[in-house]
Design an enzyme around this catalytic site. Structure first.
Site, PDB file in Angstrom:
ATOM      1  CB  CYS A  68       5.146  -4.553   0.851  1.00  0.00           C
ATOM      2  SG  CYS A  68       6.700  -2.950  -0.001  1.00  0.00           S
ATOM      3  CE1 TYR A  69       1.107   1.185   5.031  1.00  0.00           C
ATOM      4  CE2 TYR A  69      -0.607  -0.769   5.591  1.00  0.00           C
ATOM      5  CZ  TYR A  69       0.132   0.429   5.685  1.00  0.00           C
ATOM      6  OH  TYR A  69      -0.564   1.492   6.661  1.00  0.00           O
ATOM      7  CE  LYS A 124     -14.042  -8.948 -21.930  1.00  0.00           C
ATOM      8  NZ  LYS A 124     -14.957  -7.841 -21.995  1.00  0.00           N
ATOM      9  CG  ASP A 130     -18.174  -9.486 -20.007  1.00  0.00           C
ATOM     10  OD1 ASP A 130     -16.861 -10.058 -20.433  1.00  0.00           O
ATOM     11  OD2 ASP A 130     -18.056  -8.164 -20.028  1.00  0.00           O
ATOM     12  CD  GLU A 150       2.225  -8.023  -4.574  1.00  0.00           C
ATOM     13  OE1 GLU A 150       2.818  -9.174  -4.708  1.00  0.00           O
ATOM     14  OE2 GLU A 150       2.085  -7.176  -4.523  1.00  0.00           O
ATOM     15  CG  HIS A 175       5.194  -5.857  -4.442  1.00  0.00           C
ATOM     16  ND1 HIS A 175       3.891  -5.796  -3.787  1.00  0.00           N
ATOM     17  CD2 HIS A 175       5.694  -4.627  -4.448  1.00  0.00           C
ATOM     18  CE1 HIS A 175       3.941  -4.584  -3.240  1.00  0.00           C
ATOM     19  NE2 HIS A 175       5.278  -3.503  -3.342  1.00  0.00           N
ATOM     20  N   GLY A 202       0.880  -1.562  -0.096  1.00  0.00           N
ATOM     21  CA  GLY A 202      -0.135   0.204  -0.135  1.00  0.00           C
ATOM     22  C   GLY A 202       0.836   0.852   0.734  1.00  0.00           C
TER      23      GLY A 202
END
Ligand SMILES: Nc1ncnc2c1ncn2[C@@H]1O[C@H](COP(=O)(O)OP(=O)(O)OP(=O)(O)O)[C@@H](O)[C@H]1O
Ligand SMILES: O=c1[nH]c(=O)c2[nH+]cn([C@@H]3O[C@H](COP(=O)(O)O)[C@@H](O)[C@H]3O)c2[nH]1
Ligand SMILES: NC(=O)CC[C@H](N)C(=O)O
Ligand SMILES: [Mg+2]
Length: 524
Positions: A88-89, A380, A234, A177, A175, A61
């Site tokens: 991290c944060y 998506k 969608d 991710e 990170h 963050g």
């Protein structure tokens, strides 16, 4: 009637979002190895959660944990008795809660670094030692938090990885991710599978099965459902899923607003109605839309007007449906996707309005209808995968997105029937050539715009004085940022020649070479 949420059916990792631009990627990565994850704002109170997470991840963050207005996690997270990973944060938060050992670093650390594992027994680092990890922080740990030990370092971070001495609580300064962290996905897998013991059963096949069950329970044996369907991926996937669940009791409504692509209404009728067995009504409201658009040139006015007209048409059609059991239609199907949900629940809050996307969801304010949003947990590409499993043809699943306000926002200036016809024909030729060149699948979205400018040309020894078509084609993963597609020059030459020759009213063709930002995808 109790209807289980997805998070009650599948082992779920809770991602608490502290506002990092990467937070949703944590969810994505976990799902890539079949573990369901859900992101909620960091302010989420555990007592308000209807399900028990299998593990908790605290995201990064932009704040500093020591700042007065910094967000902090509900301490009840640590009483859930499940593993916790702070990123991290999130790691700084763990340190702050356990001895306040966090301060501003001398310099920011942004970019690659090499992970050095010093506790080989730590299950988090199975097969990830010495890999590149991605850093993005300005604050740092200035000492070990109480009860923790160091498990990994890097050149600049003596506290690159920490672990609690006795509980399954871990912190990472980098990170995992982001794809720049070479083994980040393995690391998250080590956390979710080995440490949290989450079952890897989040597959689209399982999702279809549980979702159909959920819809049937929710709707009951007799109620009827309506839904706006555009022919885009969608709404088609949502409609197909609904049809699998309740068959003819689902009423799909497509509105021909007069600014659809060439032959679109007929094609959708054929593909969805006949092809997919969806109970579909196509409503011709072209005159209503085009009459209202007369004299309107402001892009935002066009968008709002179209959005509102959609609602009127839709409400009128809904009135006409008389369920067999004598009651009123009770439910409304929407194709809401996870990014829309994230946008509204994100700790950062909804972003500034750049343009008003038309929204059939605008129906909601004073409506009695209850919402069904079967895709609200999905990204998506997951929706496309789901579409393929539901037997929706490949071409439909991989269609470029098409905005609800359609060609009205691609005819710059006033929208008239004549202008729409020109833009529509040019667009048709352009897309046809893209398909012929085998490029459709490499492009995220392509379309033609008609500009309200005239230019001189010469055709067959005659002077012409006609309008300009601008072609746009972009590559993007999330439509938030985009780059223009590098067509071969020969391709552009061919398309330009065809458009000027075949479309009356066009004297020139240009190609848009602006990225987003600073431009947007659509011109209006
Ligand atoms: N012509 C239309 N008739 C009925 N509903 C429409 C129409 N155009 C748009 N909608 C509604 O607006 C929603 C949002 O449109 P949007 O373009 O974002 O999604 P989509 O058309 O389903 O998929 P895609 O993004 O691939 O085009 C649709 O899901 C559908 O419910
Ligand atoms: O359903 C929609 N209703 C709208 O009002 C709308 N406006 C833009 N778009 C689509 O959103 C993506 C990003 O477009 P922009 O960069 O122009 O905002 C692109 O894919 C656009 O086509 C819309 N889709
Ligand atoms: N990416 C992050 O989570 C950054 C955390 C904190 N704001 C820092 O600068 O260190
Ligand atoms: Mg669409």
């Amino acid at each position: 009637m109790s209807v289980e949420q997805v998070s009650q059916v599948f082992d779920t990792i809770l991602v608490l979002d502290f506002g990092s631009q990467y937070s949703h990627l944590i969810t994505r990565r976990l799902r890539e190895f079949n573990i369901y994850a859900e992101m909620l704002p960091c302010t989420q109170k555990i007592k308000d959660l209807a399900w028990k997470p299998t593990g908790v991840i605290l995201s990064g963050g932009p704040y500093s944990v020591y700042a007065e207005d910094a967000p902090h996690v509900d301490p009840e997270v640590f009483n859930l008795d499940v593993p916790v990973l702070g990123i991290c944060y999130g790691m700084q938060e763990l340190a702050w809660l356990n001895g306040k050992q966090v301060a501003r670093g001398e310099k920011r650390e942004y970019g690659p670094s090499t992970l050095k594992v010093i506790d080989a027994a730590c299950p988090l680092f199975k097969n990830v030692d010495h890999s590149t990890v991605w850093m993005s922080h300005g604050d740092k740990l200035i000492g070990l938090p109480n009860g923790f030990k160091v498990v990994a370092t890097s050149d600049n971070s003596p506290y690159c990885g920490i672990a609690h001495e006795s509980k399954p609580i871990y912190g990472l300064q980098f990170h995992p991710e982001v794809t720049h962290s070479a083994k980040g996905k393995e690391l998250l897998k080590n956390f979710a599978v080995d440490i949290c013991k989450a079952t890897q059963n989040w597959t689209m096949e399982n999702f279809i099965e549980t979702e159909i069950k959920r819809i049937r329970t929710l709707v009951g044996p007799t109620a009827e459902v309506i839904g706006a369907v555009s022919g885009g991926v969608d709404s088609t996937v949502a409609a197909k899923l609904m049809t699998e669940a309740i068959g003819e009791r689902f009423h799909a409504i497509m509105v021909d607003n007069g600014v659809l692509r060439l032959n679109e209404a007929e094609n959708v009728k054929k593909n969805l109605g006949a092809g997919l067995g969806i109970n579909l009504t196509v409503v011709d409201a072209a005159d209503e839309f085009l009459d209202k658009l007369k004299g309107v040139t402001d892009p935002e006015k066009k968008r709002k007007l179209i959005g509102n007209t959609f609602i009127h048409v839709f409400e009128r059609e809904a009135e006409k449906i008389k369920p067999k059991d004598g009651t009123d239609v009770e439910f409304l199907l929407q194709g809401t996707l996870y990014p829309d949900v994230i946008e509204s629940i994100s700790f950062k809050g909804p972003s500034q309005t750049i343009k008003t996307h038309h929204n059939v969801g605008g129906l909601l304010d004073n409506m009695k209808l209850k919402l069904i949003e079967p895709l609200r947990e999905l990204f998506k590409d997951e929706v496309r995968h789901l579409g393929e499993l539901l037997g929706i043809p490949h071409d439909l699943v991989w269609r470029h997105p098409f905005p609800g306000p359609g060609i009205a926002i691609r005819v710059l200036g006033e929208v008239t029937r004549e202008q729409v016809a020109i833009a529509r024909k040019a667009d048709y030729i352009y897309i046809e050539e893209i398909r012929n060149a085998g490029l459709y699948g490499q492009i995220s979205q392509a379309f033609a715009c008609l500009l309200p400018v005239k230019s001189v040309g010469v055709m067959g020894d005659q002077r012409t004085y006609d309008q300009v078509i601008a072609l746009r084609a972009i590559e993007t993963t999330d439509f938030m940022t985009a780059d223009w597609f590098p067509f071969p020059h020969e391709f552009l030459k061919k398309v330009a020649a065809r458009i000027v020759n075949e479309v009356d009213g066009v004297a020139r063709v240009t190609y848009d070479i602006t990225s987003k930002p600073p431009a947007t995808v659509e011109w209006e």
